[in-house]
Design an enzyme around this catalytic site. Structure first.
Site, mmCIF file in Angstrom:
data_model
loop_
_atom_site.group_PDB
_atom_site.id
_atom_site.type_symbol
_atom_site.label_atom_id
_atom_site.label_comp_id
_atom_site.label_asym_id
_atom_site.label_seq_id
_atom_site.Cartn_x
_atom_site.Cartn_y
_atom_site.Cartn_z
ATOM 1 N N CYS A 72 -2.479 -7.051 -6.747
ATOM 2 C CA CYS A 72 -3.091 -5.807 -6.264
ATOM 3 C C CYS A 72 -3.988 -5.184 -7.328
ATOM 4 C CB CYS A 72 -2.017 -4.831 -5.799
ATOM 5 S SG CYS A 72 -0.692 -4.667 -6.983
ATOM 6 N N GLY A 132 0.602 0.550 4.672
ATOM 7 C CA GLY A 132 1.119 1.739 3.978
ATOM 8 C C GLY A 132 0.953 2.995 4.825
ATOM 9 N N GLU A 147 -10.751 -5.302 -0.526
ATOM 10 C CA GLU A 147 -9.801 -6.111 -1.282
ATOM 11 C C GLU A 147 -9.752 -7.513 -0.684
ATOM 12 O OE1 GLU A 147 -5.524 -5.156 -1.089
ATOM 13 O OE2 GLU A 147 -5.531 -5.389 -3.268
ATOM 14 N N LYS A 197 13.689 -5.489 2.817
ATOM 15 C CA LYS A 197 13.061 -6.496 3.686
ATOM 16 C C LYS A 197 11.966 -7.224 2.913
ATOM 17 C CE LYS A 197 9.624 -6.849 6.360
ATOM 18 N NZ LYS A 197 9.245 -8.270 6.136
ATOM 19 N N GLU A 207 -3.448 -0.497 4.709
ATOM 20 C CA GLU A 207 -3.369 -0.348 6.167
ATOM 21 C C GLU A 207 -1.909 -0.174 6.632
ATOM 22 O OE1 GLU A 207 -4.679 -4.002 7.789
ATOM 23 O OE2 GLU A 207 -4.562 -3.329 9.874
ATOM 24 N N GLY A 246 2.409 -3.212 -0.408
ATOM 25 C CA GLY A 246 1.650 -4.088 0.482
ATOM 26 C C GLY A 246 0.265 -3.512 0.717
ATOM 27 N N SER A 247 -0.276 -3.773 1.883
ATOM 28 C CA SER A 247 -1.647 -3.359 2.173
ATOM 29 C C SER A 247 -1.731 -1.853 2.435
ATOM 30 C CB SER A 247 -2.160 -4.120 3.388
ATOM 31 O OG SER A 247 -1.353 -3.843 4.513
ATOM 32 N N GLU A 263 2.976 1.513 -2.880
ATOM 33 C CA GLU A 263 2.173 0.817 -3.890
ATOM 34 C C GLU A 263 1.251 -0.100 -3.113
ATOM 35 O OE1 GLU A 263 0.730 -1.721 -6.068
ATOM 36 O OE2 GLU A 263 2.729 -2.503 -6.516
HETATM 37 P P1 NAP Z 1 1.308 -6.355 4.565
HETATM 38 O O1 NAP Z 1 1.153 -6.707 5.988
HETATM 39 O O2 NAP Z 1 1.004 -4.986 4.115
HETATM 40 O O3 NAP Z 1 2.805 -6.769 4.186
HETATM 41 C C1 NAP Z 1 3.601 -6.155 3.208
HETATM 42 C C2 NAP Z 1 5.012 -5.981 3.736
HETATM 43 O O4 NAP Z 1 5.005 -5.058 4.824
HETATM 44 C C3 NAP Z 1 5.608 -7.258 4.297
HETATM 45 O O5 NAP Z 1 7.001 -7.281 4.019
HETATM 46 C C4 NAP Z 1 5.351 -7.101 5.769
HETATM 47 O O6 NAP Z 1 6.216 -7.862 6.570
HETATM 48 C C5 NAP Z 1 5.597 -5.633 5.962
HETATM 49 N N1 NAP Z 1 5.002 -5.056 7.158
HETATM 50 C C6 NAP Z 1 3.916 -5.477 7.851
HETATM 51 N N2 NAP Z 1 3.688 -4.673 8.915
HETATM 52 C C7 NAP Z 1 4.647 -3.723 8.911
HETATM 53 C C8 NAP Z 1 4.953 -2.616 9.744
HETATM 54 N N3 NAP Z 1 4.212 -2.313 10.801
HETATM 55 N N4 NAP Z 1 6.024 -1.852 9.425
HETATM 56 C C9 NAP Z 1 6.788 -2.135 8.361
HETATM 57 N N5 NAP Z 1 6.545 -3.171 7.535
HETATM 58 C C10 NAP Z 1 5.489 -3.954 7.796
HETATM 59 O O7 NAP Z 1 0.501 -7.326 3.671
HETATM 60 P P2 NAP Z 1 0.008 -8.781 4.121
HETATM 61 O O8 NAP Z 1 -0.564 -8.745 5.493
HETATM 62 O O9 NAP Z 1 1.116 -9.735 3.891
HETATM 63 O O10 NAP Z 1 -1.147 -8.959 3.069
HETATM 64 C C11 NAP Z 1 -2.398 -8.406 3.436
HETATM 65 C C12 NAP Z 1 -3.025 -7.666 2.321
HETATM 66 O O11 NAP Z 1 -2.138 -6.727 1.707
HETATM 67 C C13 NAP Z 1 -3.446 -8.517 1.177
HETATM 68 O O12 NAP Z 1 -4.574 -9.248 1.493
HETATM 69 C C14 NAP Z 1 -3.636 -7.463 0.123
HETATM 70 O O13 NAP Z 1 -4.866 -6.833 0.308
HETATM 71 C C15 NAP Z 1 -2.540 -6.477 0.390
HETATM 72 N N6 NAP Z 1 -1.379 -6.650 -0.510
HETATM 73 C C16 NAP Z 1 -1.197 -5.749 -1.502
HETATM 74 C C17 NAP Z 1 -0.133 -5.906 -2.374
HETATM 75 C C18 NAP Z 1 0.140 -4.956 -3.478
HETATM 76 O O14 NAP Z 1 0.894 -5.290 -4.379
HETATM 77 N N7 NAP Z 1 -0.388 -3.761 -3.453
HETATM 78 C C19 NAP Z 1 0.730 -6.975 -2.224
HETATM 79 C C20 NAP Z 1 0.516 -7.872 -1.175
HETATM 80 C C21 NAP Z 1 -0.534 -7.684 -0.330
HETATM 81 P P3 NAP Z 1 5.813 -9.358 6.990
HETATM 82 O O15 NAP Z 1 5.138 -10.008 5.855
HETATM 83 O O16 NAP Z 1 7.124 -9.946 7.265
HETATM 84 O O17 NAP Z 1 4.951 -9.229 8.190
#
Ligand code: NAP
Ligand code: MG
Length: 498
Positions: free
Chosen positions: A305, A254, A402, A196, A252, A249-250, A271
């Site tokens: 990240c 995770g 972050e 996804k 939170e 991703g985030s 990650e």
């Molecule tokens: P995010 O919400 O953690 O999104 C990452 C992925 O998880 C996306 O595919 C997202 O889908 C999905 N997701 C969101 N809620 C979910 C849930 N409840 N269950 C399963 N999957 C879920 O990240 P973001 O809100 O786009 O970005 C916010 C912050 O994440 C950034 O500001 C940064 O701090 C952090 N981040 C970290 C990395 C890294 O490489 N470690 C990369 C990106 C972001 P949708 O996007 O379709 O909602």
């Protein structure tokens, strides 16, 4: 800054036509609900493409297809055949580099030139590297000592086996590359996948899915289901027939993934975020350190990240370094990603723009000040200025949280003995940088820093051969290198009584 219309896509135009559909069981299909969503060009704020919106039913269909593929043709291919398909995926990424770079530039905002030189090149290389592992996954022979069976003899060995159906959820900051980091190791170890992509950047993963079929990957081995995290993502993380979930991703989200995985105790790798320290000592090559600090935070709009977002500078160099990094920030050409001379694009979305500008405002309220940048750029799209902050306190949000944008907080230090504590004063532990000419000091500090990657006299080195991942709340497990194979393999002991 040039206008977006100056540079329409030369290679991605055809792919952007029509509603982009889900890839399930080797077919492009509509969502079961018929729903679609729009993906936005963050450089203009306008709609880029319409995409089928996968939901729980589509995830279930994709998981069933992945299960059939796992039990079918994919499991009968020998490792060499598997490796050759994976290698061919790398070739097709390289052959379609311009199109993929345009898709990521348009969908994410990043400069096309950067997407091509970094994201696309690294993605191809990841598949080439992983292809080689397909034929090198092996167990070992063991001589068991069994005290309660005196005199008994055994022949024992271990087998490394794929885990099964893997769910993968990826973010928007490196859309193609994050797909590659996840898919490469899952495939080389013989798993099947439901991927996804992020709702903000679904396009290059869908194009990659097509290229994978072209490379000869049997249907159902990789299924790509764009949709929202709370629906499609959650359905994948909870699914009882998914054996493993890999998430980037985030922190939170995770934690939500880890919780959702408890239903069937699927394997989990994560990650997550970071707040990485970049440390410049008094004996550093200051010019190189300034360039490294700037690149460490401003690369990819700071949406990395492992960005070096906390800059610790030896007191005697503080003014010079702040001035140097500020000059670099002011010199960056911010603009539309598809324009050839753009060095930094917009942030990915309105949401991310609000988040980053919110931190800029909070920094001011907390009493720190921007010596370069500090504001958004007034034009359509989600542009902010590369920003250097001074006067922040170790407890300020801008130093602890972050931001995920082009914002660096510079802090002077005088007490070298206390540095490791300051560097480690974070619940994250993804990366770090150390700039010094004293090799002994560099290696000693590298040992004390709690981070998955420590750079010395360089920053942001990503390579398929090098494990990448986090200590503490930056994650579980490692991406890339030989290490990542452990994320996707079970180990079985087989014991024969002789
Ligand atoms: P995010 O919400 O953690 O999104 C990452 C992925 O998880 C996306 O595919 C997202 O889908 C999905 N997701 C969101 N809620 C979910 C849930 N409840 N269950 C399963 N999957 C879920 O990240 P973001 O809100 O786009 O970005 C916010 C912050 O994440 C950034 O500001 C940064 O701090 C952090 N981040 C970290 C990395 C890294 O490489 N470690 C990369 C990106 C972001 P949708 O996007 O379709 O909602
Ligand atoms: Mg999101």
């Amino acid at each position: 800054m040039a206008t977006p219309t100056a540079t329409s896509p030369q290679h991605a135009g055809a792919f952007l036509q029509g509603t982009k559909r889900l890839l399930i069981d080797g077919e492009l299909v509509d969502a079961a609900s018929g729903a679609t969503f729009e993906t936005i060009d963050p450089g203009t704020g306008e709609v880029l493409a319409t995409v089928a919106e996968g939901g729980a039913e589509d995830i279930d269909r994709a998981v069933k297809a992945a299960r059939r593929a796992f039990e079918g043709e994919w499991s009968t291919l020998n490792p060499s055949e598997r490796g050759r398909i994976i290698h061919r995926i790398g070739d097709l990424i390289a052959e379609n580099a311009e199109e993929l770079a345009e898709l990521d530039s348009l969908d994410n905002g990043k400069p096309k030139a950067v997407a091509q030189a970094a994201d696309v090149a690294l993605a191809a290389d990841l598949f080439w590297y992983m292809a080689g592992w397909a034929t090198k996954i092996k167990g070992g022979t063991v001589t068991p000592s069994v005290p309660y069976l005196p005199g008994a003899e055994f022949h024992a060995y271990t087998l490394r086996e794929p885990i099964g159906v893997v769910g993968q959820i990826i973010p928007w900051n490196f859309p193609l590359l994050m797909a590659a980091w996840k898919l490469g190791p899952a495939l080389t170890t013989g798993n099947t996948v439901v991927l996804k992509p992020a709702e903000q950047t679904p396009l290059s993963a869908l194009r990659l899915g097509e290229l994978m079929l072209e490379a000869g990957l049997p249907k159902g081995v990789v299924n790509v289901v764009p949709g929202f995290g709370e629906t499609a993502g959650a359905a994948l993380a909870e699914h009882p027939d998914v054996n493993k979930i890999a998430f980037t991703g985030s922190t939170e989200v995770g934690k939500l993934i880890a919780r959702a995985a408890t239903g069937n105790l699927k394997r989990v790798s994560l990650e997550l975020g970071g707040k990485s320290p970049n440390i410049i000592f008094d004996d550093a090559d200051v010019d190189a350190a300034i360039a490294g600090a700037a690149q460490g935070i401003f690369f990819n709009q700071g949406e990395v990240c492992s960005a070096g977002s906390r800059l610790y500078v030896a007191e005697e160099h503080f003014d010079q370094v702040v001035e140097g990094v500020s000059a670099a920030a002011k010199g960056i050409k911010v603009g539309y990603g598809m324009d050839a001379d753009t060095e930094m694009g917009p942030l990915v979305s309105q949401e991310q723009f609000d988040r980053v500008t919110g931190y800029l405002k909070k920094g001011q309220e907390e009493g720190s000040s921007a010596v370069a940048g500090g504001n958004n750029i007034d034009r359509p799209g989600y542009y902010v200025e590369p920003t250097v902050i001074t006067g922040a306190d170790a407890n300020h949000a801008i130093v602890r949280e972050e931001v995920f944008g082009p914002v660096i907080a510079a802090l002077p230090f005088s007490d070298v003995e206390d540095l490791a504590r300051q560097a480690n004063d974070s619940h994250y532990g993804l990366a770090a940088g150390v700039w010094t000419r004293d090799i002994s000091k560099a290696h000693k500090l590298a040992k004390r820093i709690q981070a998955g990657t420590v750079h010395i006299n360089t920053y942001h080195v990503f390579s398929a051969e090098l494990p990448f991942g986090g200590y503490k709340q930056s994650g579980w497990g490692r991406e890339m290198g030989e290490e990542v194979l452990n994320n996707y393999l079970e180990t079985k002991s087989v014991i024969v009584g002789l």
